[in-house]
Design a protein around this motif. Structure first.
Motif, PDB file in Angstrom:
ATOM      1  N   ALA A   1      13.557 -98.754  10.083  1.00 57.11           N
ATOM      2  CA  ALA A   1      12.908 -98.106  11.230  1.00 57.11           C
ATOM      3  C   ALA A   1      12.563 -96.658  10.909  1.00 57.11           C
ATOM      4  O   ALA A   1      11.492 -96.172  11.285  1.00 57.11           O
ATOM      5  N   LEU A   2      13.447 -95.974  10.191  1.00 55.71           N
ATOM      6  CA  LEU A   2      13.185 -94.590   9.795  1.00 55.71           C
ATOM      7  C   LEU A   2      11.966 -94.518   8.869  1.00 55.71           C
ATOM      8  O   LEU A   2      11.095 -93.653   9.038  1.00 55.71           O
ATOM      9  N   GLU A   3      11.882 -95.452   7.927  1.00 52.97           N
ATOM     10  CA  GLU A   3      10.732 -95.474   7.021  1.00 52.97           C
ATOM     11  C   GLU A   3       9.443 -95.747   7.795  1.00 52.97           C
ATOM     12  O   GLU A   3       8.412 -95.121   7.544  1.00 52.97           O
ATOM     13  N   GLN A   4       9.492 -96.685   8.762  1.00 50.06           N
ATOM     14  CA  GLN A   4       8.309 -96.964   9.586  1.00 50.06           C
ATOM     15  C   GLN A   4       7.917 -95.734  10.394  1.00 50.06           C
ATOM     16  O   GLN A   4       6.727 -95.416  10.505  1.00 50.06           O
ATOM     17  N   TYR A   5       8.891 -95.047  10.950  1.00 51.46           N
ATOM     18  CA  TYR A   5       8.635 -93.838  11.722  1.00 51.46           C
ATOM     19  C   TYR A   5       7.956 -92.788  10.846  1.00 51.46           C
ATOM     20  O   TYR A   5       6.970 -92.163  11.258  1.00 51.46           O
ATOM     21  N   GLN A   6       8.471 -92.612   9.631  1.00 50.98           N
ATOM     22  CA  GLN A   6       7.885 -91.619   8.730  1.00 50.98           C
ATOM     23  C   GLN A   6       6.451 -92.005   8.354  1.00 50.98           C
ATOM     24  O   GLN A   6       5.573 -91.143   8.298  1.00 50.98           O
ATOM     25  N   THR A   7       6.195 -93.290   8.149  1.00 51.70           N
ATOM     26  CA  THR A   7       4.843 -93.753   7.836  1.00 51.70           C
ATOM     27  C   THR A   7       3.907 -93.477   9.011  1.00 51.70           C
ATOM     28  O   THR A   7       2.793 -92.968   8.827  1.00 51.70           O
ATOM     29  N   VAL A   8       4.353 -93.800  10.219  1.00 53.45           N
ATOM     30  CA  VAL A   8       3.531 -93.566  11.421  1.00 53.45           C
ATOM     31  C   VAL A   8       3.262 -92.069  11.586  1.00 53.45           C
ATOM     32  O   VAL A   8       2.141 -91.666  11.907  1.00 53.45           O
ATOM     33  N   MET A   9       4.276 -91.243  11.350  1.00 55.92           N
ATOM     34  CA  MET A   9       4.090 -89.794  11.484  1.00 55.92           C
ATOM     35  C   MET A   9       3.082 -89.280  10.457  1.00 55.92           C
ATOM     36  O   MET A   9       2.251 -88.416  10.778  1.00 55.92           O
ATOM     37  N   ARG A  10       3.131 -89.792   9.225  1.00 54.09           N
ATOM     38  CA  ARG A  10       2.138 -89.383   8.211  1.00 54.09           C
ATOM     39  C   ARG A  10       0.732 -89.805   8.639  1.00 54.09           C
ATOM     40  O   ARG A  10      -0.220 -89.030   8.517  1.00 54.09           O
ATOM     41  N   LYS A  11       0.602 -91.034   9.145  1.00 55.84           N
ATOM     42  CA  LYS A  11      -0.706 -91.513   9.593  1.00 55.84           C
ATOM     43  C   LYS A  11      -1.216 -90.671  10.767  1.00 55.84           C
ATOM     44  O   LYS A  11      -2.405 -90.355  10.831  1.00 55.84           O
ATOM     45  N   LEU A  12      -0.311 -90.337  11.682  1.00 55.04           N
ATOM     46  CA  LEU A  12      -0.693 -89.515  12.823  1.00 55.04           C
ATOM     47  C   LEU A  12      -1.138 -88.131  12.364  1.00 55.04           C
ATOM     48  O   LEU A  12      -2.145 -87.597  12.850  1.00 55.04           O
ATOM     49  N   GLU A  13      -0.412 -87.568  11.409  1.00 53.19           N
ATOM     50  CA  GLU A  13      -0.786 -86.260  10.871  1.00 53.19           C
ATOM     51  C   GLU A  13      -2.143 -86.330  10.176  1.00 53.19           C
ATOM     52  O   GLU A  13      -2.994 -85.447  10.359  1.00 53.19           O
ATOM     53  N   ASP A  14      -2.357 -87.405   9.393  1.00 52.02           N
ATOM     54  CA  ASP A  14      -3.658 -87.588   8.741  1.00 52.02           C
ATOM     55  C   ASP A  14      -4.762 -87.721   9.778  1.00 52.02           C
ATOM     56  O   ASP A  14      -5.840 -87.123   9.637  1.00 52.02           O
ATOM     57  N   ALA A  15      -4.510 -88.508  10.827  1.00 53.91           N
ATOM     58  CA  ALA A  15      -5.513 -88.697  11.870  1.00 53.91           C
ATOM     59  C   ALA A  15      -5.802 -87.375  12.568  1.00 53.91           C
ATOM     60  O   ALA A  15      -6.970 -87.067  12.870  1.00 53.91           O
ATOM     61  N   THR A  16      -4.756 -86.594  12.833  1.00 54.03           N
ATOM     62  CA  THR A  16      -4.946 -85.287  13.461  1.00 54.03           C
ATOM     63  C   THR A  16      -5.794 -84.391  12.571  1.00 54.03           C
ATOM     64  O   THR A  16      -6.727 -83.731  13.041  1.00 54.03           O
ATOM     65  N   ASN A  17      -5.480 -84.372  11.269  1.00 57.78           N
ATOM     66  CA  ASN A  17      -6.260 -83.563  10.325  1.00 57.78           C
ATOM     67  C   ASN A  17      -7.699 -84.048  10.247  1.00 57.78           C
ATOM     68  O   ASN A  17      -8.637 -83.236  10.213  1.00 57.78           O
ATOM     69  N   ASN A  18      -7.895 -85.375  10.229  1.00 59.39           N
ATOM     70  CA  ASN A  18      -9.251 -85.930  10.175  1.00 59.39           C
ATOM     71  C   ASN A  18     -10.023 -85.564  11.444  1.00 59.39           C
ATOM     72  O   ASN A  18     -11.210 -85.259  11.382  1.00 59.39           O
ATOM     73  N   THR A  19      -9.342 -85.598  12.597  1.00 65.44           N
ATOM     74  CA  THR A  19      -9.998 -85.233  13.856  1.00 65.44           C
ATOM     75  C   THR A  19     -10.408 -83.768  13.844  1.00 65.44           C
ATOM     76  O   THR A  19     -11.516 -83.420  14.258  1.00 65.44           O
ATOM     77  N   LYS A  20      -9.528 -82.898  13.348  1.00 67.87           N
ATOM     78  CA  LYS A  20      -9.867 -81.471  13.266  1.00 67.87           C
ATOM     79  C   LYS A  20     -11.072 -81.275  12.354  1.00 67.87           C
ATOM     80  O   LYS A  20     -11.998 -80.534  12.684  1.00 67.87           O
ATOM     81  N   THR A  21     -11.081 -81.970  11.221  1.00 61.95           N
ATOM     82  CA  THR A  21     -12.203 -81.867  10.288  1.00 61.95           C
ATOM     83  C   THR A  21     -13.479 -82.390  10.943  1.00 61.95           C
ATOM     84  O   THR A  21     -14.540 -81.768  10.843  1.00 61.95           O
ATOM     85  N   TRP A  22     -13.377 -83.515  11.622  1.00 61.55           N
ATOM     86  CA  TRP A  22     -14.537 -84.108  12.283  1.00 61.55           C
ATOM     87  C   TRP A  22     -15.063 -83.167  13.363  1.00 61.55           C
ATOM     88  O   TRP A  22     -16.258 -82.945  13.472  1.00 61.55           O
ATOM     89  N   LYS A  23     -14.154 -82.604  14.182  1.00 63.30           N
ATOM     90  CA  LYS A  23     -14.595 -81.677  15.232  1.00 63.30           C
ATOM     91  C   LYS A  23     -15.261 -80.453  14.617  1.00 63.30           C
ATOM     92  O   LYS A  23     -16.254 -79.953  15.146  1.00 63.30           O
ATOM     93  N   HIS A  24     -14.717 -79.968  13.522  1.00 64.56           N
ATOM     94  CA  HIS A  24     -15.300 -78.802  12.851  1.00 64.56           C
ATOM     95  C   HIS A  24     -16.716 -79.135  12.367  1.00 64.56           C
ATOM     96  O   HIS A  24     -17.641 -78.330  12.538  1.00 64.56           O
ATOM     97  N   LYS A  25     -16.864 -80.341  11.774  1.00 68.25           N
ATOM     98  CA  LYS A  25     -18.192 -80.740  11.280  1.00 68.25           C
ATOM     99  C   LYS A  25     -19.169 -80.894  12.431  1.00 68.25           C
ATOM    100  O   LYS A  25     -20.325 -80.486  12.336  1.00 68.25           O
ATOM    101  N   VAL A  26     -18.743 -81.492  13.534  1.00 67.96           N
ATOM    102  CA  VAL A  26     -19.620 -81.668  14.688  1.00 67.96           C
ATOM    103  C   VAL A  26     -20.032 -80.299  15.231  1.00 67.96           C
ATOM    104  O   VAL A  26     -21.216 -80.054  15.516  1.00 67.96           O
ATOM    105  N   ALA A  27     -19.075 -79.399  15.351  1.00 64.89           N
ATOM    106  CA  ALA A  27     -19.388 -78.053  15.854  1.00 64.89           C
ATOM    107  C   ALA A  27     -20.356 -77.352  14.911  1.00 64.89           C
ATOM    108  O   ALA A  27     -21.291 -76.675  15.351  1.00 64.89           O
ATOM    109  N   GLU A  28     -20.151 -77.545  13.618  1.00 63.97           N
ATOM    110  CA  GLU A  28     -21.033 -76.923  12.629  1.00 63.97           C
ATOM    111  C   GLU A  28     -22.455 -77.471  12.769  1.00 63.97           C
ATOM    112  O   GLU A  28     -23.427 -76.715  12.765  1.00 63.97           O
ATOM    113  N   HIS A  29     -22.566 -78.795  12.924  1.00 66.77           N
ATOM    114  CA  HIS A  29     -23.890 -79.413  13.082  1.00 66.77           C
ATOM    115  C   HIS A  29     -24.548 -78.962  14.383  1.00 66.77           C
ATOM    116  O   HIS A  29     -25.746 -78.710  14.423  1.00 66.77           O
ATOM    117  N   GLU A  30     -23.770 -78.880  15.448  1.00 71.69           N
ATOM    118  CA  GLU A  30     -24.346 -78.420  16.719  1.00 71.69           C
ATOM    119  C   GLU A  30     -24.851 -76.986  16.594  1.00 71.69           C
ATOM    120  O   GLU A  30     -25.896 -76.642  17.136  1.00 71.69           O
TER     121      GLU A  30
END
Length: 110
Positions: free
Chosen positions: A69-98
């Motif tokens: 369960a701890l390993e699954q939690y750590q995997t989910v947290m890494r994925k969530l962090e990656d998704a958060t980083n990807n969202t920030k990058t995506w928002k930055h790109k959208v703002a840049e294009h706008e």
């Protein structure tokens, strides 16, 4: 008189023999009871040892589940962090294009 002496000695001997037989029987019963108690205690010890082994196996199983369960939690947290980083990058790109789109829009004719 000699006969009464012999008779009394034989009677005393028979009484002592009966007492010794009673003592022997009590000792035999005590030995049997002690042996029975010893066997009962051994059964209890084996039952407790078996229960302890079962509890230790269950604890080991729960520890493995916890680790999984701890390993699954750590995997989910890494994925969530990656998704958060990807969202920030995506928002930055959208703002840049706008921002670029605003720059190239035609101005008002006025």
């Amino acid at each position: 008189m000699l006969m009464s002496l012999w008779g009394r000695l034989l009677e005393e001997e028979a009484t002592k023999r009966a007492e010794l037989e009673q003592i022997h029987l009590r000792q035999q019963r005590a030995i049997s009871e002690t042996e029975a108690e010893k066997q009962e205690l051994e059964k209890e010890r084996l039952a407790k040892e078996s229960a302890l082994q079962a509890a230790m196996k269950q604890l080991e199983h729960l520890e493995q589940e916890r680790q999984g369960a701890l390993e699954q939690y750590q995997t989910v947290m890494r994925k969530l962090e990656d998704a958060t980083n990807n969202t920030k990058t995506w928002k930055h790109k959208v703002a840049e294009h706008e921002g670029l789109l605003r720059l190239i829009q035609p101005g008002s004719k006025g």
